[in-house]
Design an enzyme around this catalytic site. Structure first.
Site, short mmCIF file in Angstrom:
data_model
loop_
_atom_site.label_atom_id
_atom_site.label_comp_id
_atom_site.label_asym_id
_atom_site.label_seq_id
_atom_site.Cartn_x
_atom_site.Cartn_y
_atom_site.Cartn_z
N ASP A 221 0.75 -1.08 0.12
CA ASP A 221 -0.16 0.03 0.04
C ASP A 221 1.06 1.20 0.08
O ASP A 221 1.80 1.31 0.28
CB ASP A 221 -0.86 0.13 1.23
CG ASP A 221 -2.00 -0.89 1.22
OD1 ASP A 221 -2.17 -1.76 0.38
OD2 ASP A 221 -2.92 -0.82 2.16
N ASP A 222 0.11 2.39 -0.23
CA ASP A 222 0.66 3.60 0.12
C ASP A 222 1.57 4.34 -1.01
O ASP A 222 1.95 5.58 -1.00
CB ASP A 222 1.42 3.92 1.12
CG ASP A 222 0.05 3.69 2.58
OD1 ASP A 222 -0.71 3.58 2.30
OD2 ASP A 222 0.71 4.02 3.53
N HIS B 241 -5.94 2.47 -4.03
CA HIS B 241 -6.10 2.91 -2.57
C HIS B 241 -6.48 4.14 -2.55
O HIS B 241 -6.32 4.78 -1.27
CB HIS B 241 -4.37 2.65 -2.21
CG HIS B 241 -4.35 2.61 -0.30
ND1 HIS B 241 -5.20 1.99 0.13
CD2 HIS B 241 -3.54 2.95 0.57
CE1 HIS B 241 -4.74 1.93 1.47
NE2 HIS B 241 -3.85 2.74 1.52
N HIS C 255 -5.49 9.26 0.21
CA HIS C 255 -5.45 8.42 1.63
C HIS C 255 -6.27 9.17 2.71
O HIS C 255 -5.90 9.15 3.98
CB HIS C 255 -4.02 8.43 1.89
CG HIS C 255 -3.64 7.13 2.89
ND1 HIS C 255 -4.05 7.03 3.98
CD2 HIS C 255 -3.20 5.77 2.49
CE1 HIS C 255 -3.61 5.68 4.72
NE2 HIS C 255 -3.25 5.00 3.51
N TYR D 10 -6.67 2.76 5.90
CA TYR D 10 -6.68 2.30 7.09
C TYR D 10 -7.67 1.26 7.27
O TYR D 10 -7.84 0.61 8.49
CB TYR D 10 -7.29 3.42 8.25
CG TYR D 10 -6.56 4.76 7.92
CD1 TYR D 10 -5.14 5.01 8.38
CD2 TYR D 10 -7.18 5.64 7.13
CE1 TYR D 10 -4.81 6.38 8.03
CE2 TYR D 10 -6.61 7.02 6.88
CZ TYR D 10 -5.27 7.20 7.37
OH TYR D 10 -4.78 8.39 6.95
N HIS E 84 3.82 -2.12 3.29
CA HIS E 84 3.74 -0.66 2.77
C HIS E 84 4.84 -0.52 1.98
O HIS E 84 6.12 -0.80 2.74
CB HIS E 84 3.55 0.26 4.04
CG HIS E 84 2.10 0.02 4.41
ND1 HIS E 84 1.96 -0.73 5.52
CD2 HIS E 84 1.25 0.94 4.21
CE1 HIS E 84 0.51 -0.90 5.76
NE2 HIS E 84 0.07 0.11 5.28
ZN LIG Z 1 -2.71 3.12 3.02
#
Ligand SMILES: [Zn+2]
Length: 247
Positions: A43-44, A98, A102, A139, A195
């Site tokens: 992710d991210d 995603h 965010h 999250y 991540h």
């Molecule tokens: Zn995230």
């Protein structure tokens, strides 16, 4: 009489509303279903370790799934980020949403949720040609409204069943001990969360994870493959860069 009228009315309303809601609401995936598979998910990003992660996966015959933001650690449209995402996609890894910035989607209105989802789907489609079919809410937070909007956008919502806890600040030794515990338990399938934005995840924990998974005999596949679904709603030619490619 009044009660029976109210019951009749409410049954009528729910009978009318239910089929539509059922069609619209997105499915939530927390586990792989194909035995002996693991979906490694990240992710991210996009961020500076993305290409390293892809190369580590490639050199181990593994596939990964990347839940990208539009504007988090950087802008998805920067030449480097767009090139790295195309590289990831071209090497057979799955690209997914995603959401744009965010945000915690459970704090947003229907229109705001739609915007957060639309903008990153649009960016990934422009960059790779593939319109993703999977979304992980930031999250891991979702509510009925998030599921309704996801369903309307034909997105399946993805959570996880194993977390190395890199984003929670776990030390690398703690992360490796969590991995040791997972391997010891040897579940039939794993849907893991990492991540891509941490140097230790890319260069230390991921290689350790992969070696242990190989020894344990897991097949490291995309999320779509581990549940037997199509990763994309549609695939077209990527778009040429133009003035619309901005954050
Ligand atoms: Zn995230």
């Amino acid at each position: 009489m009044l009660l029976s009228l109210a019951v009749t009315l409410s049954l009528t309303v729910s009978a009318l509303a239910a089929p539509h809601e059922k069609r619209a609401r997105a499915q939530v995936i927390s586990h792989c279903t194909v035995p002996n598979t693991i979906a490694l998910t990240f992710d991210d990003g996009p961020h500076v370790y993305l290409r390293d992660i892809v190369n580590i996966l490639d050199s181990n015959g593994a596939k990964g799934t990347f839940f990208f933001n539009g504007e988090n650690y950087g802008c998805i449209y920067s030449p480097t980020n767009a090139d790295d995402i195309k590289y990831t996609y071209d090497h057979g890894h799955q690209v997914a949403s995603h959401t744009w910035a965010h945000k915690d989607l459970t704090t947003l209105t229907k229109e705001q949720i739609d915007y957060e989802m639309l903008r990153v789907e649009e960016a990934l489609t422009r960059i790779t040609g593939a319109n993703p079919a999977f979304m992980r809410p930031p999250y891991g937070n979702y509510n009925d409204l998030v599921l309704d909007v996801s369903g309307l956008r034909k997105q399946t919502v993805v959570i996880w069943d194993f977390d190395t806890q890199d984003s929670l600040g776990a030390s690398t030794s703690k992360q490796k001990s969590l991995i040791d515990g997972l391997i010891h338990n040897h579940p039939s399938t794993v849907l893991s969360l990492q991540h891509e934005v941490y140097e230790s995840t890319a260069h230390d924990v991921l290689p350790y994870f992969i070696q242990n998974l190989k020894t344990a005999g897991y097949r490291m596949v995309t999320l779509a493959e581990c549940i037997g679904k199509n990763p994309y709603q549609r695939v077209v030619a990527p778009s040429p860069r133009n003035g619309d490619w901005h954050c």
